[in-house]
Design a protein around this motif. Structure first.
Motif, PDB file in Angstrom:
ATOM      1  N   LYS A  53       0.813  -1.225   0.000  1.00 12.78           N
ATOM      2  CA  LYS A  53       0.000   0.000   0.000  1.00 12.78           C
ATOM      3  C   LYS A  53       0.847   1.276   0.000  1.00 12.78           C
ATOM      4  N   VAL A  54       2.165   1.122   0.044  1.00 10.38           N
ATOM      5  CA  VAL A  54       3.061   2.278   0.017  1.00 10.38           C
ATOM      6  C   VAL A  54       3.382   2.608  -1.435  1.00 10.38           C
ATOM      7  N   PRO A  55       3.221   3.865  -1.859  1.00 10.81           N
ATOM      8  CA  PRO A  55       3.459   4.229  -3.260  1.00 10.81           C
ATOM      9  C   PRO A  55       4.859   3.878  -3.749  1.00 10.81           C
ATOM     10  N   ASN A  56       4.897   3.303  -4.934  1.00 13.61           N
ATOM     11  CA  ASN A  56       6.135   2.986  -5.636  1.00 13.61           C
ATOM     12  C   ASN A  56       7.053   2.075  -4.833  1.00 13.61           C
ATOM     13  N   VAL A  57       6.452   1.137  -4.146  1.00 13.12           N
ATOM     14  CA  VAL A  57       7.176   0.086  -3.418  1.00 13.12           C
ATOM     15  C   VAL A  57       6.647  -1.252  -3.909  1.00 13.12           C
ATOM     16  N   GLU A  58       7.539  -2.199  -4.133  1.00  9.05           N
ATOM     17  CA  GLU A  58       7.130  -3.506  -4.618  1.00  9.05           C
ATOM     18  C   GLU A  58       7.689  -4.609  -3.722  1.00  9.05           C
ATOM     19  N   VAL A  59       6.819  -5.477  -3.246  1.00 10.19           N
ATOM     20  CA  VAL A  59       7.248  -6.648  -2.488  1.00 10.19           C
ATOM     21  C   VAL A  59       7.671  -7.707  -3.496  1.00 10.19           C
ATOM     22  N   THR A  60       8.957  -8.014  -3.514  1.00  9.21           N
ATOM     23  CA  THR A  60       9.498  -8.868  -4.575  1.00  9.21           C
ATOM     24  C   THR A  60       9.964 -10.239  -4.090  1.00  9.21           C
ATOM     25  N   HIS A  61      10.258 -10.374  -2.783  1.00  9.76           N
ATOM     26  CA  HIS A  61      10.817 -11.627  -2.272  1.00  9.76           C
ATOM     27  C   HIS A  61      10.147 -12.030  -0.964  1.00  9.76           C
ATOM     28  N   PHE A  62       9.912 -13.325  -0.824  1.00 12.06           N
ATOM     29  CA  PHE A  62       9.492 -13.931   0.436  1.00 12.06           C
ATOM     30  C   PHE A  62      10.599 -14.900   0.864  1.00 12.06           C
ATOM     31  N   CYS A  63      10.844 -14.951   2.176  1.00 13.95           N
ATOM     32  CA  CYS A  63      11.815 -15.897   2.694  1.00 13.95           C
ATOM     33  C   CYS A  63      11.253 -16.558   3.939  1.00 13.95           C
ATOM     34  N   ASP A  64      11.322 -17.870   4.012  1.00 14.55           N
ATOM     35  CA  ASP A  64      10.848 -18.606   5.182  1.00 14.55           C
ATOM     36  C   ASP A  64      11.534 -19.961   5.216  1.00 14.55           C
ATOM     37  N   VAL A  65      11.712 -20.490   6.430  1.00 12.30           N
ATOM     38  CA  VAL A  65      12.404 -21.774   6.577  1.00 12.30           C
ATOM     39  C   VAL A  65      11.468 -22.959   6.404  1.00 12.30           C
ATOM     40  N   ASP A  66      10.177 -22.707   6.243  1.00 10.37           N
ATOM     41  CA  ASP A  66       9.202 -23.770   5.993  1.00 10.37           C
ATOM     42  C   ASP A  66       8.726 -23.642   4.549  1.00 10.37           C
ATOM     43  N   SER A  67       9.094 -24.581   3.719  1.00 12.64           N
ATOM     44  CA  SER A  67       8.787 -24.485   2.290  1.00 12.64           C
ATOM     45  C   SER A  67       7.287 -24.530   2.016  1.00 12.64           C
ATOM     46  N   GLN A 198       6.181 -33.691  22.363  1.00 16.22           N
ATOM     47  CA  GLN A 198       7.091 -34.829  22.297  1.00 16.22           C
ATOM     48  C   GLN A 198       8.270 -34.476  21.401  1.00 16.22           C
ATOM     49  N   GLN A 199       9.426 -35.066  21.709  1.00 18.65           N
ATOM     50  CA  GLN A 199      10.564 -34.926  20.830  1.00 18.65           C
ATOM     51  C   GLN A 199      10.353 -35.840  19.619  1.00 18.65           C
ATOM     52  N   VAL A 200      10.109 -35.222  18.494  1.00 16.54           N
ATOM     53  CA  VAL A 200       9.831 -35.963  17.263  1.00 16.54           C
ATOM     54  C   VAL A 200      10.663 -35.356  16.126  1.00 16.54           C
ATOM     55  N   ALA A 201      10.645 -36.000  15.006  1.00 19.60           N
ATOM     56  CA  ALA A 201      11.319 -35.451  13.825  1.00 19.60           C
ATOM     57  C   ALA A 201      10.549 -34.231  13.342  1.00 19.60           C
ATOM     58  N   PRO A 202      11.231 -33.169  12.935  1.00 15.87           N
ATOM     59  CA  PRO A 202      10.531 -31.984  12.429  1.00 15.87           C
ATOM     60  C   PRO A 202       9.808 -32.300  11.136  1.00 15.87           C
ATOM     61  N   PRO A 203       8.794 -31.514  10.768  1.00 14.77           N
ATOM     62  CA  PRO A 203       8.104 -31.727   9.493  1.00 14.77           C
ATOM     63  C   PRO A 203       9.091 -31.700   8.326  1.00 14.77           C
ATOM     64  N   ALA A 204       8.802 -32.452   7.311  1.00 14.20           N
ATOM     65  CA  ALA A 204       9.708 -32.550   6.162  1.00 14.20           C
ATOM     66  C   ALA A 204       9.909 -31.203   5.477  1.00 14.20           C
ATOM     67  N   THR A 205       8.924 -30.324   5.596  1.00 15.96           N
ATOM     68  CA  THR A 205       9.011 -29.026   4.917  1.00 15.96           C
ATOM     69  C   THR A 205       9.772 -27.987   5.722  1.00 15.96           C
ATOM     70  N   LEU A 206      10.091 -28.284   7.001  1.00 20.94           N
ATOM     71  CA  LEU A 206      10.731 -27.321   7.889  1.00 20.94           C
ATOM     72  C   LEU A 206      12.231 -27.575   7.996  1.00 20.94           C
ATOM     73  N   ASP A 207      13.026 -26.548   7.704  1.00 14.96           N
ATOM     74  CA  ASP A 207      14.468 -26.611   7.899  1.00 14.96           C
ATOM     75  C   ASP A 207      14.737 -26.278   9.365  1.00 14.96           C
TER      76      ASP A 207
END
Length: 436
Positions: A53-67, A198-207
């Motif tokens: 919503k800010v004039p002449n600003v573009e959101v170009t990248h997303f970054c997250d550790v969960d694919s 519980q201590q379990v394996a993290p989801p496959a999509t989560l780094d």
């Protein structure tokens, strides 16, 4: 047909084919700012909405550790008509990208300082959610990095950009309430149990390794991600840093104070027990200042009983009158407690949700961008101010964790207690240290 006529005709044809969006991308391209959002699961959604919503600003990248989260948010963003963002799982790839002007941080608390320092050192401006870190030493590192790089760093306590709160500030400074000697602040919510994990394996999509980032490595727990990390000291900072910072920041701003001389945490306990929550869910905090002034906070994480009809807010008590203020406006009272003036925001902001989206995010993002472009001279929430307000919350946690009343140096915010000072900084995973 001469060359000029041919180019003119070709331009007309091209113009007919261009969409409004493609034209907007060309017009003013030299002034356009590119934004990368790190952490897109909660507050990151508010960042997406605000910066588009800010004039002449573009959101170009997303970054997250969960694919999976990354793909979901990118698809939803594009479905709203925005250009599909580029996605990354490792923030370090953003640092090398000089086409990105701004990095916004909406990750868990333990990542804030590392991302902000690395972002500024790589030449980017940074918009960082509160709290600015999980220990005061991280705030000091962020201040040092900002000074050495000259990059802009806006802290995300967005009520400082509220026109109504700023109007109240002017009234207080003009003496409308007389001598303001006390601020009462509060937060109430009805958070449910986080259960026994519980201590379990993290989801496959989560780094999981990248999720932990700067913190010493530990096993994944089934009730930790995406939100309940707030209630574990390894990664979180409790309701004080999670929510009290907003109201404590506004209270001390309106009163014109910085660090207190004494900090006391009272009635702190996990009353809604029976799960893995490591912290208090109820806490009353007193910040005592010179000249007998005090700021108080009452936090109830699991009982949403409101105060003055609000789930969060600030009450100022003065010698001529009082005022109640929250994100959506303020009300003035005389000494008899009679309402004499009410000013409400034209557009509202969410108060107790996990996304917290509203018009204040847009105001805050606009101020940030205006300073970057030289259209404004002062950030509404610079790192020096964000550090003070965050440290107030850390001091409350220190008082709670050491079960003591802290004597504090009002010039530096440092407690005299050697035991409390052990919490001034934190340990890092080797190679992930926060260095200014």
């Amino acid at each position: 047909m001469d060359r000029r006529t041919m180019i003119k005709g070709a331009g007309a044809t091209l113009g007919m084919a261009m969409t409004a969006r493609s034209y907007a991308r060309i017009k003013g391209a030299n002034d356009r700012l590119s934004v990368a959002i790190v952490g897109v699961n909660s507050r990151g959604q508010a960042h997406m909405s605000a910066f588009t919503k800010v004039p002449n600003v573009e959101v170009t990248h997303f970054c997250d550790v969960d694919s999976a989260v990354l793909a979901k948010r990118a698809a939803a963003f594009a479905a709203k008509g925005h250009a599909a963002p580029r996605t990354e799982g490792d923030y370090r790839k953003l640092l090398d990208n000089k086409a990105i002007d701004i990095i916004t941080i909406a990750t868990p608390d333990h990542w804030h300082a590392k991302l902000a320092v690395d972002g500024m050192k790589s030449g980017h401006h940074v918009y960082c959610e509160k709290p600015i870190g999980i220990a005061p030493a991280e705030g000091e590192a962020m201040i040092a990095a900002q000074k050495s790089t000259g990059r802009q760093l806006q802290v995300g306590n967005q009520q400082r950009s509220s026109p109504e709160t700023r109007q109240l500030l002017a009234l207080v400074q003009a003496g409308e309430l007389g001598d303001v000697y006390e601020a009462q602040t509060w937060y109430a919510n009805n958070r449910g149990s986080i259960g026994k994990g519980q201590q379990v394996a993290p989801p496959a999509t989560l780094d999981w390794d990248m999720w932990q980032g700067p913190r010493p490595r530990a096993a994944y727990r089934s009730n930790l991600v995406p939100y309940n990390w707030h209630w574990f000291w390894q990664y979180g900072t409790g309701e004080l840093c999670n929510n009290a910072m907003h109201e404590l920041d506004i209270a001390r701003w309106l009163m014109g104070v910085t660090y207190p001389t004494k900090v006391e945490a009272k009635g702190a306990k996990r009353f809604h027990a029976g799960d893995d929550w490591e912290m208090y869910d109820s806490l009353s905090l007193d910040l005592n200042y010179d000249n007998d002034r005090v700021i108080r906070w009452n936090g109830q994480s699991c009982n949403a009983m409101q105060t003055y009809g609000r789930g969060r807010g600030v009450l100022l008590l003065g010698t001529k009158g009082s005022a109640v203020v929250d994100r959506n406006g303020f009300e003035l009272y005389d000494l008899a407690g009679k309402s004499i003036r009410q000013v409400m925001a034209k557009a509202t902001s969410e108060t107790t949700g996990t996304v917290g989206e509203g018009v204040l995010d847009v105001y805050h993002a606009n101020n940030f961008v205006d300073v970057i472009r030289g259209k404004a001279t002062t950030l509404n929430s610079p790192i020096t101010e964000g550090h003070i307000s965050t440290t107030l919350c850390h001091l409350g946690n220190m008082a709670y964790r050491t079960n003591s009343v802290l004597t504090v140096d009002p010039a530096t915010g440092r407690p005299s207690s050697a035991e409390a000072m052990k919490l001034w900084s934190v340990a890092y995973e080797p190679g992930w240290e926060v260095k200014a």
